[in-house]
Design an enzyme around this catalytic site. Structure first.
Site, PDB file in Angstrom:
ATOM      1  N   ASP A  72      38.783  44.129  40.902  1.00 38.60           N
ATOM      2  CA  ASP A  72      38.812  42.892  40.128  1.00 38.60           C
ATOM      3  C   ASP A  72      38.781  43.250  38.643  1.00 38.60           C
ATOM      4  OD1 ASP A  72      37.533  39.813  41.365  1.00 38.60           O
ATOM      5  OD2 ASP A  72      38.528  40.129  39.435  1.00 38.60           O
ATOM      6  N   ASP A 117      41.262  38.439  36.734  1.00 39.41           N
ATOM      7  CA  ASP A 117      40.449  37.228  36.564  1.00 39.41           C
ATOM      8  C   ASP A 117      40.960  36.368  35.409  1.00 39.41           C
ATOM      9  OD1 ASP A 117      37.898  35.999  37.470  1.00 39.41           O
ATOM     10  OD2 ASP A 117      37.369  36.239  35.376  1.00 39.41           O
ATOM     11  N   GLU A 148      44.865  35.820  38.885  1.00 36.18           N
ATOM     12  CA  GLU A 148      44.219  34.552  39.261  1.00 36.18           C
ATOM     13  C   GLU A 148      44.702  33.526  38.252  1.00 36.18           C
ATOM     14  OE1 GLU A 148      40.349  33.690  38.026  1.00 36.18           O
ATOM     15  OE2 GLU A 148      39.917  32.344  39.670  1.00 36.18           O
ATOM     16  N   HIS A 171      35.855  33.368  46.799  1.00 33.31           N
ATOM     17  CA  HIS A 171      34.420  33.315  46.475  1.00 33.31           C
ATOM     18  C   HIS A 171      34.053  32.157  45.556  1.00 33.31           C
ATOM     19  CE1 HIS A 171      36.395  35.172  43.138  1.00 33.31           C
ATOM     20  NE2 HIS A 171      35.308  35.010  42.413  1.00 33.31           N
ATOM     21  N   ASP A 172      35.063  31.374  45.144  1.00 28.69           N
ATOM     22  CA  ASP A 172      34.803  30.262  44.215  1.00 28.69           C
ATOM     23  C   ASP A 172      34.959  28.887  44.851  1.00 28.69           C
ATOM     24  OD1 ASP A 172      36.551  31.922  41.528  1.00 28.69           O
ATOM     25  OD2 ASP A 172      34.402  31.837  41.955  1.00 28.69           O
TER      26      ASP A 172
HETATM   27  O1  TEU Z   1      37.197  31.870  38.240  1.00 30.02           O
HETATM   28  C1  TEU Z   1      37.828  31.097  37.281  1.00 30.02           C
HETATM   29  C2  TEU Z   1      38.181  29.725  37.715  1.00 30.02           C
HETATM   30  O2  TEU Z   1      38.727  28.997  36.913  1.00 30.02           O
HETATM   31  C3  TEU Z   1      38.018  29.194  39.095  1.00 30.02           C
HETATM   32  O3  TEU Z   1      37.753  30.182  40.005  1.00 30.02           O
HETATM   33  C4  TEU Z   1      36.944  28.131  39.153  1.00 30.02           C
HETATM   34  O4  TEU Z   1      37.456  27.027  38.482  1.00 30.02           O
HETATM   35  C5  TEU Z   1      35.626  28.544  38.481  1.00 30.02           C
HETATM   36  O5  TEU Z   1      34.960  29.418  39.329  1.00 30.02           O
HETATM   37  C6  TEU Z   1      34.782  27.296  38.195  1.00 30.02           C
HETATM   38  O6  TEU Z   1      34.626  26.562  39.360  1.00 30.02           O
HETATM   39  C7  TEU Z   1      37.075  33.262  37.894  1.00 30.02           C
HETATM   40  C8  TEU Z   1      36.235  33.953  38.957  1.00 30.02           C
HETATM   41  O7  TEU Z   1      36.915  33.880  40.208  1.00 30.02           O
HETATM   42  C9  TEU Z   1      34.905  33.235  39.004  1.00 30.02           C
HETATM   43  O8  TEU Z   1      34.087  33.748  40.061  1.00 30.02           O
HETATM   44  C10 TEU Z   1      34.204  33.446  37.667  1.00 30.02           C
HETATM   45  O9  TEU Z   1      33.018  32.677  37.643  1.00 30.02           O
HETATM   46  C11 TEU Z   1      35.095  33.022  36.504  1.00 30.02           C
HETATM   47  O10 TEU Z   1      36.457  33.415  36.628  1.00 30.02           O
HETATM   48  C12 TEU Z   1      34.592  33.672  35.215  1.00 30.02           C
HETATM   49  O11 TEU Z   1      34.819  35.066  35.313  1.00 30.02           O
END
Ligand code: TEU
Ligand code: CA
Length: 550
Positions: free
Chosen positions: A98, A195, A250, A323-324
């Protein structure tokens, strides 16, 4: 269309903190992943994507990096990483890391230097302003501009205050990033998931956002900035093009019509993106914690639109959770009476679509969302911040708790459920870093491996069938059920094969599926027993795939 290993691969995402604890401290680690490599190989996945494993204060569970070249001690040592990489390669799999370079941790030495004085050489590694120049909001609540005492100025952080945004306008920052990328690539890793990569170019006129429409602000304000493609093409020229690797961006905030600027095979930027077309379907005007209902037709329209936008020139990854976002069987399926059937139906969609599928840890055994009774059981700073702000606003925090059960990121961060022993076999510690989902006694890997009809074996069969049928990877796609509110049916075809996929996204038996006449078929796969005849009905959450006999 050019053929590539990363188009034919299937990704399995590991969230290391929650995957397997090998040393009894309640936290997943690299040696825990090493223990489970043979399990992952037996599933049949090709690429392991690790969420961040670098040194971090864990404000955002590793997405706040304080040393890009060091392993987080809780996860292990560099020697453990090298053993893990060797073990992955020895099994014919690949490892993707990542890359989190839109921001660093505020504990990174770069930021510590930058904030110490206005004249410090690292000052413009980040964005500093005497006053907030606009009304930007952080993804994790509050303003995106944080006042900092030592120099009496504000710094930008699109995420938490402990995640200051790096200034990519500064060539030194870009060179630092390219150097850390080479550090890992020269160790032999096989690529990066990047990311929030569409955010790295900022609109330096600092336009205001519409405070009442966060979703559109992501696209109009945070993503797709003026120098973004210049930066990605420089990254490709200086680093990516020198290695045979997979790169997946992403891509929140990237609309379909901009997709091929990122992934067009003639662009020299990225191989593919995780687009968010379906990921915010249920976000209301207030964002994630203001959910609204979604419809199957909206869901289908996302797949149809992205397929057309990317066409033969580009490539995307297909994912339904990570994971989000909530567990796919809870969000898009039915995690009650039809948990097994709907999990298999979603596996069928994931693995018969055009694109590189990504499976999130635990999805292969049908893990579900969790409903903790107390906010104290939650760990995600996004949820904790939302709870604090709701309390300050005097909102009904019980209503918020119900919403968190539906949309919170900890839904997918509870420990991987390996067996029915205490803490699901994830750890021998009395208390893991986050509680295990109470349904682990029924939903766990041991039970899945002992049940020939488990979701696990369906995934394994589907993965094998996809590998054996290139038409499912490279074939064309068209939706054949325009407008049905319960049916998602589509066709995949190339000179190497032709398939019809029928998915009943409802808990009722349905009839009247559009079946082409004049073709000979054989049953390819289904999540229900099938007899030789064709039936015009689909049982609740039935997935049925036919292969055309030519
Ligand atoms: O996530 C960024 C992101 O915009 C989406 O995954 C989601 O909208 C966010 O988690 C808020 O709900 C990436 C990573 O996948 C996430 O785990 C991190 O928290 C974020 O970037 C900051 O690095
Ligand atoms: Ca551990």
């Amino acid at each position: 269309m050019a053929r590539s290993w990363w188009k034919e691969a299937v990704i399995y995402q590991i969230y290391p903190r929650s995957f397997k604890d090998s040393n009894g401290d309640g936290i997943g680690d690299l040696r825990g992943i090493i223990e489970k490599l043979s399990y992952l190989k037996s599933l049949g996945v090709d690429v392991l994507w690790l969420s961040p494993i670098y040194e971090s204060p864990n404000d955002d569970n590793g997405y706040d990096i304080s040393d890009y070249r060091a392993i987080l001690p809780e996860f292990g040592a560099m020697a453990d990483f090298e053993e893990l990489l060797e073990g992955v390669h020895a099994r014919g799999m690949k490892l993707v890391m990542d890359l989190v370079v839109n921001h660093s941790s505020d504990e990174h030495p770069w930021f510590q230097e930058s904030r110490s004085s206005k004249g410090n050489p690292y000052r413009d590694y980040y964005f500093w302003e005497p006053e907030p120049p606009n009304n930007w909001k952080s993804f994790f609540g509050g303003s995106a501009w944080q006042y900092d005492e030592p120099t009496g100025e504000y710094y930008l952080h699109l995420f938490s205050r402990k995640q200051p945004d790096l200034n990519w306008e500064n060539r030194k920052v870009r060179e630092e990033v390219y150097s850390l990328m080479r550090f890992w690539l020269d160790k032999g890793i096989d690529g990066f998931r990047m990311d929030v990569i569409p955010f790295i170019s900022k609109r330096l006129d600092w336009p205001d956002m519409d405070p009442n429409d966060f979703s559109s602000a992501i696209e109009q304000i945070y993503a797709n900035g003026p120098r973004l493609h210049e930066f990605l093409q420089e990254m490709n020229q200086k680093v990516l093009s020198h290695y045979d690797i997979m790169t997946v961006g992403e891509a929140p905030g990237v609309p379909p019509h901009l997709a091929n600027l990122y992934v067009g095979e003639d662009r020299g930027e990225l191989n593919m993106i995780f687009h968010f077309g379906h990921m915010m379907l249920d976000w209301g005007a207030g964002g994630k914690f203001d959910p609204k209902s979604w419809s199957l037709n909206e869901f289908k329209e996302v797949f149809n639109t992205w397929h057309k936008a990317v066409g033969q020139k580009g490539w995307i990854s297909i994912f339904l959770d990570n994971h989000d976002f909530p567990r796919l069987v809870s969000r898009w399926g039915n995690d009650g009476e039809y948990r097994v059937e709907s999990a298999k139906l979603l596996a069928t969609l994931l693995l018969t679509m055009r694109g590189t599928p990504s499976i999130y840890q635990g999805t292969e055994i049908g893990m579900t969302n969790v409903s903790f009774d107390n906010f104290q059981d939650y760990r995600d700073l996004e949820t904790i911040n939302e709870y604090r702000e709701a309390k300050e606003r005097g909102d009904d925090v019980n209503a918020l708790l119900q919403v968190v059960h539906q949309v919170g990121r900890d839904n997918v961060r509870t420990p991987m459920q390996w067996d029915d022993s205490p803490n699901a076999g994830f750890t021998t510690a009395p208390e893991p870093w986050i509680k295990v989902n109470p349904n682990y006694r029924d939903i766990n890997v041991k039970a899945a491996l002992a049940n020939p009809n488990s979701i696990f074996y369906y995934y394994r069969q589907m993965l094998r069938l996809r590998k054996e049928n290139p038409a499912l990877v490279y074939g064309d796609y068209e939706c054949i059920d325009e407008g049905s509110h319960w049916l998602y049916a589509y066709r995949r075809w190339s000179k190497e094969g032709e398939f019809y996929v029928y998915l009943n996204f409802s808990s009722e038996e349905q009839s009247g599926i559009p079946f082409p006449t004049g073709l000979r078929f054989r049953h390819f796969i289904s999540n229900y027993p099938q007899d030789a005849s064709f039936k015009d009905t689909l049982r609740p959450w039935e997935a049925r795939v036919y292969q055309v006999v030519r």
